[in-house]
Design a protein around this motif. Sequence first.
Motif, mmCIF file in Angstrom:
data_model
loop_
_atom_site.group_PDB
_atom_site.id
_atom_site.type_symbol
_atom_site.label_atom_id
_atom_site.label_comp_id
_atom_site.label_asym_id
_atom_site.label_seq_id
_atom_site.Cartn_x
_atom_site.Cartn_y
_atom_site.Cartn_z
ATOM 1 N N MET A 240 0.849 -1.180 0.000
ATOM 2 C CA MET A 240 0.000 0.000 0.000
ATOM 3 C C MET A 240 0.887 1.232 0.000
ATOM 4 O O MET A 240 1.760 1.379 0.866
ATOM 5 C CB MET A 240 -0.898 -0.027 1.251
ATOM 6 C CG MET A 240 -1.992 1.007 1.243
ATOM 7 S SD MET A 240 -3.267 0.614 0.046
ATOM 8 C CE MET A 240 -4.063 2.229 -0.075
ATOM 9 N N LEU A 241 0.682 2.118 -0.976
ATOM 10 C CA LEU A 241 1.532 3.300 -1.133
ATOM 11 C C LEU A 241 0.670 4.554 -1.223
ATOM 12 O O LEU A 241 0.588 5.206 -2.264
ATOM 13 C CB LEU A 241 2.397 3.168 -2.395
ATOM 14 C CG LEU A 241 3.302 1.933 -2.484
ATOM 15 C CD1 LEU A 241 3.909 1.822 -3.876
ATOM 16 C CD2 LEU A 241 4.395 2.006 -1.426
ATOM 17 N N GLY A 242 -0.009 4.885 -0.138
ATOM 18 C CA GLY A 242 -0.866 6.074 -0.152
ATOM 19 C C GLY A 242 -2.064 5.855 -1.048
ATOM 20 O O GLY A 242 -2.882 4.965 -0.810
ATOM 21 N N ASN A 243 -2.168 6.669 -2.111
ATOM 22 C CA ASN A 243 -3.287 6.517 -3.031
ATOM 23 C C ASN A 243 -2.938 5.634 -4.232
ATOM 24 O O ASN A 243 -3.638 5.624 -5.238
ATOM 25 C CB ASN A 243 -3.786 7.881 -3.515
ATOM 26 C CG ASN A 243 -2.731 8.637 -4.303
ATOM 27 O OD1 ASN A 243 -1.582 8.206 -4.397
ATOM 28 N ND2 ASN A 243 -3.113 9.778 -4.847
ATOM 29 N N ARG A 244 -1.847 4.876 -4.109
ATOM 30 C CA ARG A 244 -1.456 3.922 -5.130
ATOM 31 C C ARG A 244 -1.083 2.600 -4.479
ATOM 32 O O ARG A 244 -0.878 2.546 -3.258
ATOM 33 C CB ARG A 244 -0.288 4.466 -5.977
ATOM 34 C CG ARG A 244 -0.630 5.752 -6.713
ATOM 35 C CD ARG A 244 0.489 6.207 -7.626
ATOM 36 N NE ARG A 244 0.636 5.364 -8.805
ATOM 37 C CZ ARG A 244 -0.051 5.510 -9.935
ATOM 38 N NH1 ARG A 244 -0.962 6.462 -10.038
ATOM 39 N NH2 ARG A 244 0.167 4.716 -10.968
ATOM 40 N N VAL A 245 -1.029 1.556 -5.287
ATOM 41 C CA VAL A 245 -0.647 0.242 -4.780
ATOM 42 C C VAL A 245 0.449 -0.337 -5.661
ATOM 43 O O VAL A 245 0.551 -0.022 -6.847
ATOM 44 C CB VAL A 245 -1.839 -0.741 -4.739
ATOM 45 C CG1 VAL A 245 -2.856 -0.305 -3.701
ATOM 46 C CG2 VAL A 245 -2.483 -0.899 -6.105
ATOM 47 N N GLU A 246 1.265 -1.186 -5.055
ATOM 48 C CA GLU A 246 2.264 -1.944 -5.796
ATOM 49 C C GLU A 246 1.833 -3.406 -5.803
ATOM 50 O O GLU A 246 1.527 -3.974 -4.760
ATOM 51 C CB GLU A 246 3.634 -1.804 -5.146
ATOM 52 C CG GLU A 246 4.747 -2.510 -5.906
ATOM 53 C CD GLU A 246 6.097 -2.320 -5.234
ATOM 54 O OE1 GLU A 246 6.746 -1.295 -5.520
ATOM 55 O OE2 GLU A 246 6.464 -3.186 -4.421
#
Length: 261
Positions: A240-246
């Motif tokens: 989980m990267l804030g408002n993005r995902v990896e």
Amino acid sequence: MTIKLYQVDAFTNEVFRGNPAAVCPLEKWLPDEILQKIAAENNLSETAFIVQHNNKFEIRWFTPTIEVDLCGHATLAGAYVLFNYENYTQDKIEFYSPRSGQLTVTKNGTLLALNFPTDEFSEVELTGLLKATTDKTAIFAYKGKTDYMLLFNSEEDIITMKPDLSAIAQLAARGLIVTAKGNKNDFVSRFFAPAAGVNEDPVTGSAHTTLIPYWAGKLGKTTLTASQLSERHGTLYCRMLGNRVEIAGSAVLYLKGEINI
């Protein structure tokens, strides 16, 4: 006209596992009608078409019947092809989708990591139609931009679930995600999209733009492992990267050939 065709199994390091995707690098965009016919002829859940612009790549995805807004496994497959067979020498690929914006894929050893925007989803009423989509008892229902998601009690519910594809096709959505907490991995899922020409997708990267933020919040973790429990199975390494995902996984080449049209 001759077009290169690659078929790649994504989110796995074994042929015949994970999710197969076709990848067609193009010199320029062909008419949409031709792209759709190629995808229908390939008869895979998605075909990715890629056109290079300077050092970036525009990407579009087609199921056998429609163009879709986002596809994770075909993007992973496309990156695998560029890194290994199309002479791309850097460790990061910048894709652009007219429907989903900027997307990147970074090579980290044998893993390729997709960087995608998170879905926007909210809890909705567990209607009679949603209850009828499976033979198991859902706990909660959610609706994202393109899909519904149902939460169930256990991994065993997901493994043994029998979907009602006719009911799922009636949903005003691309498809249905079903999910539960995992026994060994953090969470498990399956994905059904009969209205998009894909009864069950083996491993669905785009569904994890909903699944990752949901389970990250539920479990209080930003790094998670996931399994999609289709017959072919697939493993995804998630952050989980804030408002993005990896969303990271492996890939393997199954086929390389040419299309003649």
